[in-house]
Design a protein around this motif. Structure first.
Motif, PDB file in Angstrom:
ATOM      1  N   GLY A   1       3.535   5.875  -2.578  1.00 17.23           N
ATOM      2  CA  GLY A   1       4.729   6.656  -2.846  1.00 17.23           C
ATOM      3  C   GLY A   1       4.940   6.916  -4.321  1.00 17.23           C
ATOM      4  O   GLY A   1       5.432   7.978  -4.722  1.00 17.23           O
ATOM      5  N   ILE A   2       4.567   5.945  -5.144  1.00 15.50           N
ATOM      6  CA  ILE A   2       4.692   6.104  -6.600  1.00 15.50           C
ATOM      7  C   ILE A   2       3.588   6.998  -7.155  1.00 15.50           C
ATOM      8  O   ILE A   2       3.804   7.804  -8.056  1.00 15.50           O
ATOM      9  CB  ILE A   2       4.639   4.718  -7.282  1.00 15.50           C
ATOM     10  CG1 ILE A   2       5.870   3.902  -6.906  1.00 15.50           C
ATOM     11  CG2 ILE A   2       4.517   4.850  -8.802  1.00 15.50           C
ATOM     12  CD1 ILE A   2       5.803   2.455  -7.342  1.00 15.50           C
ATOM     13  N   THR A   3       2.389   6.887  -6.597  1.00 13.35           N
ATOM     14  CA  THR A   3       1.197   7.511  -7.178  1.00 13.35           C
ATOM     15  C   THR A   3       1.004   8.968  -6.783  1.00 13.35           C
ATOM     16  O   THR A   3       0.581   9.790  -7.606  1.00 13.35           O
ATOM     17  CB  THR A   3      -0.056   6.695  -6.786  1.00 13.35           C
ATOM     18  OG1 THR A   3       0.131   5.334  -7.158  1.00 13.35           O
ATOM     19  CG2 THR A   3      -1.299   7.233  -7.463  1.00 13.35           C
ATOM     20  N   PHE A  29       0.834  -1.204   0.000  1.00 13.77           N
ATOM     21  CA  PHE A  29       0.000   0.000   0.000  1.00 13.77           C
ATOM     22  C   PHE A  29       0.871   1.257   0.000  1.00 13.77           C
ATOM     23  O   PHE A  29       0.693   2.165  -0.815  1.00 13.77           O
ATOM     24  CB  PHE A  29      -0.924  -0.019   1.222  1.00 13.77           C
ATOM     25  CG  PHE A  29      -1.733   1.229   1.427  1.00 13.77           C
ATOM     26  CD1 PHE A  29      -3.053   1.298   1.007  1.00 13.77           C
ATOM     27  CD2 PHE A  29      -1.194   2.338   2.060  1.00 13.77           C
ATOM     28  CE1 PHE A  29      -3.807   2.452   1.204  1.00 13.77           C
ATOM     29  CE2 PHE A  29      -1.935   3.492   2.263  1.00 13.77           C
ATOM     30  CZ  PHE A  29      -3.244   3.553   1.835  1.00 13.77           C
ATOM     31  N   PHE A  30       1.827   1.316   0.923  1.00 16.93           N
ATOM     32  CA  PHE A  30       2.657   2.513   1.024  1.00 16.93           C
ATOM     33  C   PHE A  30       3.606   2.649  -0.165  1.00 16.93           C
ATOM     34  O   PHE A  30       3.870   3.764  -0.625  1.00 16.93           O
ATOM     35  CB  PHE A  30       3.411   2.534   2.354  1.00 16.93           C
ATOM     36  CG  PHE A  30       2.554   2.995   3.493  1.00 16.93           C
ATOM     37  CD1 PHE A  30       2.387   4.341   3.755  1.00 16.93           C
ATOM     38  CD2 PHE A  30       1.888   2.080   4.292  1.00 16.93           C
ATOM     39  CE1 PHE A  30       1.565   4.777   4.786  1.00 16.93           C
ATOM     40  CE2 PHE A  30       1.079   2.498   5.330  1.00 16.93           C
ATOM     41  CZ  PHE A  30       0.914   3.857   5.580  1.00 16.93           C
ATOM     42  N   LEU A  43       6.977   3.388   7.287  1.00 12.05           N
ATOM     43  CA  LEU A  43       6.723   3.039   5.895  1.00 12.05           C
ATOM     44  C   LEU A  43       6.418   4.292   5.068  1.00 12.05           C
ATOM     45  O   LEU A  43       6.883   4.430   3.924  1.00 12.05           O
ATOM     46  CB  LEU A  43       5.557   2.062   5.781  1.00 12.05           C
ATOM     47  CG  LEU A  43       5.757   0.645   6.329  1.00 12.05           C
ATOM     48  CD1 LEU A  43       4.477  -0.163   6.148  1.00 12.05           C
ATOM     49  CD2 LEU A  43       6.925  -0.053   5.653  1.00 12.05           C
ATOM     50  N   ALA A  44       5.627   5.191   5.644  1.00 15.81           N
ATOM     51  CA  ALA A  44       5.289   6.433   4.939  1.00 15.81           C
ATOM     52  C   ALA A  44       6.542   7.275   4.697  1.00 15.81           C
ATOM     53  O   ALA A  44       6.762   7.786   3.589  1.00 15.81           O
ATOM     54  CB  ALA A  44       4.257   7.218   5.737  1.00 15.81           C
ATOM     55  N   GLU A  45       7.357   7.412   5.718  1.00 14.59           N
ATOM     56  CA  GLU A  45       8.573   8.225   5.583  1.00 14.59           C
ATOM     57  C   GLU A  45       9.516   7.635   4.539  1.00 14.59           C
ATOM     58  O   GLU A  45      10.174   8.375   3.791  1.00 14.59           O
ATOM     59  CB  GLU A  45       9.275   8.344   6.933  1.00 14.59           C
ATOM     60  CG  GLU A  45       8.528   9.237   7.914  1.00 14.59           C
ATOM     61  CD  GLU A  45       9.247   9.375   9.243  1.00 14.59           C
ATOM     62  OE1 GLU A  45      10.148   8.542   9.529  1.00 14.59           O
ATOM     63  OE2 GLU A  45       8.912  10.321   9.992  1.00 14.59           O
ATOM     64  N   ALA A  46       9.591   6.315   4.459  1.00 15.40           N
ATOM     65  CA  ALA A  46      10.461   5.660   3.479  1.00 15.40           C
ATOM     66  C   ALA A  46      10.015   5.960   2.049  1.00 15.40           C
ATOM     67  O   ALA A  46      10.822   5.855   1.110  1.00 15.40           O
ATOM     68  CB  ALA A  46      10.474   4.153   3.710  1.00 15.40           C
ATOM     69  N   GLN A  47       8.742   6.348   1.887  1.00 16.13           N
ATOM     70  CA  GLN A  47       8.223   6.685   0.559  1.00 16.13           C
ATOM     71  C   GLN A  47       8.165   8.197   0.326  1.00 16.13           C
ATOM     72  O   GLN A  47       7.555   8.656  -0.638  1.00 16.13           O
ATOM     73  CB  GLN A  47       6.822   6.079   0.375  1.00 16.13           C
ATOM     74  CG  GLN A  47       6.807   4.570   0.400  1.00 16.13           C
ATOM     75  CD  GLN A  47       7.612   3.958  -0.734  1.00 16.13           C
ATOM     76  OE1 GLN A  47       7.692   4.521  -1.818  1.00 16.13           O
ATOM     77  NE2 GLN A  47       8.212   2.800  -0.487  1.00 16.13           N
ATOM     78  N   GLN A  51       6.791  14.812   0.042  1.00 16.81           N
ATOM     79  CA  GLN A  51       7.813  15.839  -0.054  1.00 16.81           C
ATOM     80  C   GLN A  51       8.292  16.001  -1.489  1.00 16.81           C
ATOM     81  O   GLN A  51       8.331  15.032  -2.262  1.00 16.81           O
ATOM     82  CB  GLN A  51       8.985  15.482   0.856  1.00 16.81           C
ATOM     83  CG  GLN A  51       8.578  15.326   2.325  1.00 16.81           C
ATOM     84  CD  GLN A  51       7.928  16.565   2.874  1.00 16.81           C
ATOM     85  OE1 GLN A  51       8.592  17.584   3.095  1.00 16.81           O
ATOM     86  NE2 GLN A  51       6.628  16.532   3.092  1.00 16.81           N
ATOM     87  N   ASN A  52       8.674  17.212  -1.832  1.00 17.97           N
ATOM     88  CA  ASN A  52       9.286  17.479  -3.129  1.00 17.97           C
ATOM     89  C   ASN A  52      10.778  17.297  -3.007  1.00 17.97           C
ATOM     90  O   ASN A  52      11.421  17.892  -2.139  1.00 17.97           O
ATOM     91  CB  ASN A  52       8.978  18.919  -3.570  1.00 17.97           C
ATOM     92  CG  ASN A  52       7.529  19.094  -3.966  1.00 17.97           C
ATOM     93  OD1 ASN A  52       7.057  18.466  -4.895  1.00 17.97           O
ATOM     94  ND2 ASN A  52       6.825  19.967  -3.260  1.00 17.97           N
TER      95      ASN A  52
END
Length: 198
Positions: A119-121, A114-115, A170-174, A196-197
């Motif tokens: 991260g890709i989307t 999911f994460f 997991l969120a931060e890793a993405q 993040q950009n």
């Protein structure tokens, strides 16, 4: 009649109040695990500046389509078949992802998927909004959540209430940064991250 969720009916108002403030500049939201479609129909109706993209696994699409045929508005796209483990997802880009009461019924591998997909989307500056119960520092936020977790694990050994710290990692890793952690009714949370950009 399409399937109906009492929980969705109770929590849609409080969730909307936060989404109104969080998704001001959002144009396309991908909802993961739209289920009965009650959230999709309600949020799209009250957030007319957003195109809402519902999605779910194959076994939920019939009820989802039935609900949106009855209650859908012009800013709801037709539901998509989406399994978080699929690669790639059927939506290439979205300004935000919303999901409610899904992480605790997924396996941990699916949570990771999911994460990864999020991260890709999600584009830079976009939001990731997840509603549901979480544990903090290894503990439950209520006795009812502890009982609910036990119930989940009895019915699906791979499910269960997730630890906030593990999910946030997991969120931060993405590339997501936690913006807000909103306490919600019925001992749930609404977590909001921003991509993040780089």
């Amino acid at each position: 009649m399409p399937a109906f969720s009492e929980a969705c009916e109770r929590n849609k108002g409080p969730i909307l109040e936060i989404l109104r403030r969080t998704l001001v500049e959002t144009r396309l939201v991908l909802e993961i695990g739209s289920g009965t479609g009650q959230h999709a129909a309600y949020f799209a109706l009250h957030l007319p500046h957003i195109v809402w993209q519902p999605s779910d696994r194959a076994d939920y699409l019939s009820d989802l389509n039935a609900r949106l045929t009855l209650e859908g508005s012009l800013n709801i796209n037709p539901p998509l078949l989406l399994d978080v483990g699929a690669n790639p997802w059927p939506v290439e880009r979205a300004d935000a992802i919303f999901s409610a009461n899904t992480l605790h019924i997924m396996s941990w591998r699916e949570v990771e998927d999911f994460f990864h997909g999020a991260g890709i989307t999600v584009t830079g500056g976009g939001k990731l909004c997840i509603y549901g119960p979480f544990r903090y520092n290894g503990g439950y936020t209520s006795e009812s959540n502890a009982r609910f977790d036990q119930y989940l694990k009895q019915h699906n050994s791979l499910g269960g209430i997730r630890d906030f710290e593990a999910v946030n990692a997991l969120a931060e890793a993405q590339g997501f940064r936690l913006l807000q952690d909103h306490p919600m009714p019925a001992n749930n949370q609404l977590l909001v991250w921003e991509k993040q950009n780089f």
